[in-house]
Design a protein around this motif. Structure first.
Motif, short mmCIF file in Angstrom:
data_model
loop_
_atom_site.label_atom_id
_atom_site.label_comp_id
_atom_site.label_asym_id
_atom_site.label_seq_id
_atom_site.Cartn_x
_atom_site.Cartn_y
_atom_site.Cartn_z
N LEU A 1 -0.02 -10.74 5.57
CA LEU A 1 -1.09 -10.29 4.68
C LEU A 1 -1.21 -11.23 3.50
O LEU A 1 -0.22 -11.75 3.00
CB LEU A 1 -0.81 -8.89 4.15
CG LEU A 1 -0.60 -7.75 5.14
CD1 LEU A 1 -0.28 -6.48 4.39
CD2 LEU A 1 -1.83 -7.58 6.01
N GLN B 1 3.34 1.94 3.01
CA GLN B 1 4.11 0.88 3.65
C GLN B 1 5.57 1.29 3.86
O GLN B 1 6.17 0.98 4.89
CB GLN B 1 4.05 -0.42 2.83
CG GLN B 1 4.73 -1.58 3.54
CD GLN B 1 4.69 -2.88 2.76
OE1 GLN B 1 4.24 -2.92 1.62
NE2 GLN B 1 5.15 -3.96 3.37
N GLU C 1 -9.17 -5.80 -0.10
CA GLU C 1 -9.80 -4.90 0.86
C GLU C 1 -10.91 -4.07 0.24
O GLU C 1 -11.95 -3.83 0.87
CB GLU C 1 -8.74 -3.97 1.47
CG GLU C 1 -7.66 -4.67 2.25
CD GLU C 1 -6.44 -5.04 1.42
OE1 GLU C 1 -5.33 -5.04 1.98
OE2 GLU C 1 -6.61 -5.35 0.23
N HIS D 1 -7.54 -5.66 6.12
CA HIS D 1 -6.23 -5.60 5.47
C HIS D 1 -5.59 -6.99 5.41
O HIS D 1 -4.99 -7.37 4.41
CB HIS D 1 -5.34 -4.63 6.23
CG HIS D 1 -4.08 -4.25 5.53
ND1 HIS D 1 -4.01 -3.97 4.17
CD2 HIS D 1 -2.80 -4.10 5.98
CE1 HIS D 1 -2.78 -3.68 3.83
NE2 HIS D 1 -2.03 -3.75 4.91
N ASN D 2 -5.72 -7.76 6.47
CA ASN D 2 -5.15 -9.11 6.49
C ASN D 2 -5.81 -10.03 5.47
O ASN D 2 -5.16 -10.91 4.90
CB ASN D 2 -5.29 -9.72 7.88
CG ASN D 2 -4.17 -9.31 8.82
OD1 ASN D 2 -3.54 -8.29 8.61
ND2 ASN D 2 -3.95 -10.07 9.85
N HIS E 1 0.88 -1.17 0.00
CA HIS E 1 0.00 0.00 0.00
C HIS E 1 0.91 1.22 0.00
O HIS E 1 2.12 1.12 0.27
CB HIS E 1 -0.97 0.02 1.18
CG HIS E 1 -0.32 0.02 2.53
ND1 HIS E 1 0.11 1.16 3.15
CD2 HIS E 1 -0.01 -1.00 3.37
CE1 HIS E 1 0.64 0.87 4.32
NE2 HIS E 1 0.59 -0.44 4.49
N ASP F 1 -6.60 -0.98 -1.20
CA ASP F 1 -5.70 -1.97 -1.82
C ASP F 1 -5.01 -1.39 -3.04
O ASP F 1 -4.94 -2.02 -4.09
CB ASP F 1 -6.49 -3.23 -2.20
CG ASP F 1 -5.58 -4.42 -2.48
OD1 ASP F 1 -4.41 -4.36 -2.06
OD2 ASP F 1 -6.03 -5.38 -3.10
N ASP G 1 -1.72 -10.72 0.05
CA ASP G 1 -1.74 -9.54 -0.82
C ASP G 1 -0.79 -9.73 -2.00
O ASP G 1 0.30 -10.32 -1.84
CB ASP G 1 -1.33 -8.29 -0.03
CG ASP G 1 -1.73 -7.01 -0.74
OD1 ASP G 1 -2.86 -6.54 -0.50
OD2 ASP G 1 -0.94 -6.49 -1.54
N MET H 1 -4.42 1.37 2.41
CA MET H 1 -4.57 0.00 2.90
C MET H 1 -5.95 -0.55 2.56
O MET H 1 -6.08 -1.68 2.07
CB MET H 1 -4.36 -0.04 4.41
CG MET H 1 -2.92 0.20 4.85
SD MET H 1 -2.79 0.53 6.63
CE MET H 1 -3.39 -1.01 7.33
N LEU H 2 -6.98 0.25 2.78
CA LEU H 2 -8.34 -0.23 2.62
C LEU H 2 -8.81 -0.25 1.17
O LEU H 2 -9.75 -0.95 0.82
CB LEU H 2 -9.30 0.62 3.46
CG LEU H 2 -9.13 0.45 4.97
CD1 LEU H 2 -9.95 1.48 5.72
CD2 LEU H 2 -9.54 -0.95 5.41
#
Length: 601
Positions: A376, A342, A515, A510-511, A339, A575, A378, A572-573
């Motif tokens: 994560l 990060q 998202e 996030h995990n 994200h 993505d 991701d 983050m939310l």
């Protein structure tokens, strides 16, 4: 897959792919969904075949590919067909799978040269990360020492060996061509835990399934490995770099055709044509030990690639590429931002100088990386344009979550024999013989632990926070004397009271990955801002000064929140990762759970 309906409810569904054959032998592909009882879920969007009619399915050949969810496989059907399950019959909305008739088998054989058995066109890889195995020997007796540890580290440690055993059982049953583990093999690098991991993985080697792994930041010379005995704990024997290399000799080091003199990095070719550049990105030489005079034991979380190691790695990539090999990077720390913030607010989860190193990897023909560390699920890409905005290149970082932390994912990968097509799917550890509901247990632990993690950060900065009150800054603002609670624990409780539930939701979403598809993702950041303002309002009431104090603090906090916190949370939310990408509307968002990647060779 977990399907989220418009009303926010969620149900686990299975996606089915069916081929309907015309008289001339041509196949048409359809996707649809069924529930746990094999009942068709109507009124859900189908990925292909808008003119689909259930009644047309009777008597068709059914192909089920749970590792190809959401992809358009019609471009190369011969190579996509993997499982021949038989006939599909629909009656009153219920699906029945019946064995294929001889006539249908002949029809399939006529249509596909290999008769539907296209397994030979693919290799299968299991990608399992952050297994964090804790030897049962370390828990000598339950007590506050162990429970306090879990308050800050909510992994499913007491079942960690059982989780790994279950995954090994699954691998032996399904016989992948390769298993890759990108680090954090143990709870905290205890020698007894490493010995247990090596013994469990030996079952795979005995079954003829190769395993390639790298160390994580928890694994080597870690001062935080302990035996727990009631209210007491004592240091466990640590694992040195030399011991790590010896213990896992059969899981990469004996297969290496080149090793790095400066680290535990190595390069190997576990499958013909596929070269794995396995890098040690950890900073264990910077760990701190009370026994050596430090104030406290501290395990370094951050990562980097040493200068000498990078030079060595790029040279090895060039050699492999010159021989026509596909080169894939395996390391513990991320090499691409997952994200936008990060690299700033979560810098310990991505290697130092990641932009520069990513660009060098691309220029030397490395376009795919398997990483862990973040817990994560991701997938993100760094899309690079040259100075003239002409040449576009990219490297994709496939980060895989922890098997012992919610949502307990791992990945199955089908890769074409030329290693250019990577079909990546997510699976989950949902149960083990010792625990029926792994995900539910880990969800509760992680949710309850958000405050524990928050307290760790507040405690780390408590002296600075307290100094504002001691120097009278808060009194000048008109704050009452007990504006700040007396200690980090109480401040954590206060913040959790106002923001806790929504902070938990942010990290849970996030995990899980993908998202932006979550129904609450779009509203959470604004809810947190409102809750923060309410907290400041309630804590700043003093006679005659309430309005100016509240107004000032809310304005100050709002500015900090909007400029420093909200952008990271929104990235983050949503993505997104727009790093050096001209296509900002699409950025590097991809399906984090099930995706097909085309990687140049």
């Amino acid at each position: 897959m977990d399907y989220i309906f418009d009303d926010g409810t969620k149900e686990t569904l299975r996606q089915i792919t069916a081929f309907d054959f015309d008289d001339d032998g041509k196949g048409k592909e359809y996707f649809f969904y069924v529930d746990a009882n094999n009942k068709v879920k109507e009124n859900l969007p189908m990925l292909l075949g808008a003119d689909f009619a259930y009644t047309n399915l009777a008597g068709t050949i059914l192909i089920t590919r749970k590792d190809l969810l959401g992809t358009d496989a019609t471009k190369d059907l011969v190579r996509e067909v993997k499982y021949l399950n038989g006939r599909l019959v629909v009656s009153n909305g219920n699906i029945s799978l019946l064995p294929a008739t001889d006539a249908q088998k002949k029809q399939l054989e006529a249509w596909l040269p290999d008769g539907g058995n296209a397994n030979t066109d693919y290799k299968t890889i299991f990608l399992i990360s952050d297994i964090h195995v804790m030897s049962p020997k370390l828990l000598e007796r339950e007590g506050t020492a162990y429970s306090s540890y879990l308050n800050f580290d909510p992994k499913l440690l007491e079942y960690s060996a059982d989780v790994l055993e279950t995954l090994v059982d699954e691998a032996i049953k399904r016989k992948p061509d390769l298993v890759i583990i990108p680090g954090d093999l143990t709870k905290d690098g205890e020698l007894v835990s490493h010995q247990l991991v090596a013994s469990i993985l030996t079952r795979l080697r005995t079954a003829g399934i190769p395993v390639i792994l790298v160390p994580g930041n928890h694994d080597i010379d870690n001062p935080e490995g302990y035996y727990f005995n009631g209210d007491e704990k004592r240091s466990a024997e640590r694992t040195s770099p030399e011991q790590f290399k010896q213990l896992y000799a059969d899981f990469g080091y004996n297969q290496a055709y080149a090793t790095d003199p400066a680290s535990l990095s190595f390069v190997c070719e576990p499958l013909e044509g596929l070269v794995l550049l396995c890098l040690d990105t950890n900073l264990y030489e910077e760990n701190l030990f009370k026994e050596k005079g430090a104030e406290k034991d501290y395990n370094q979380t951050a990562g980097r690639i040493r200068t000498a190691t990078l030079t060595w790695a790029l040279a090895e990539a060039d050699k492999a590429r010159a021989k026509g090999k596909q080169v894939v990077l395996v390391e513990h720390h991320n090499i691409v931002q997952h994200h936008d913030a990060q690299g700033s607010i979560q810098s310990e989860y991505i290697i130092t100088d990641y932009k520069n190193i990513s660009e060098k990897m691309m220029r030397h023909g490395v376009h795919l990386a398997f990483t862990g560390h973040t817990h994560l699920q991701d997938i993100a890409a760094y899309k690079y344009w040259d100075a003239l905005k002409v040449r576009r290149d990219s490297i994709v970082d496939v980060a895989t979550g922890s098997t012992v932390s919610y949502p307990n994912p791992w990945r199955t990968i089908r890769v074409s024999n030329d290693y250019t097509r990577w079909e990546i799917a997510t699976e989950y550890v949902k149960s083990i013989p010792q625990l029926a509901d792994v995900q539910g247990t880990c969800y509760k632990r992680l949710y309850d632990n958000i405050s524990g993690g928050l307290e760790w950060h507040i405690d780390y900065a408590w002296d600075d926070i307290k100094s504002y009150q001691q120097k009278g800054y808060l009194a000048l603002l008109g704050c009452k004397k007990d504006f700040l609670p007396p200690n980090a624990h109480e401040l954590t409780k206060l913040i959790s009271e106002y923001l806790g539930d929504d902070l938990c939701k942010v990290f849970m979403i996030h995990n899980e990955g993908n998202e932006w598809q979550h129904p609450e993702a779009a509203t959470l950041v604004e809810k947190l801002r409102t809750e923060l303002q309410q907290l400041l309002h309630d804590r700043s009431q003093t006679v005659g000064q309430h309005d100016i104090t509240t107004s000032f603090l809310e304005s100050l906090a709002g500015t900090v929140f909007d400029t420093q916190i909200a952008p990271g949370l929104k990235s983050m939310l949503s993505d997104t990762n727009q790093m050096n990408d001209l296509d900002l509307l699409n950025s590097s968002r991809t399906d984090d759970l099930n995706v097909v990647l085309t990687i140049e060779r």
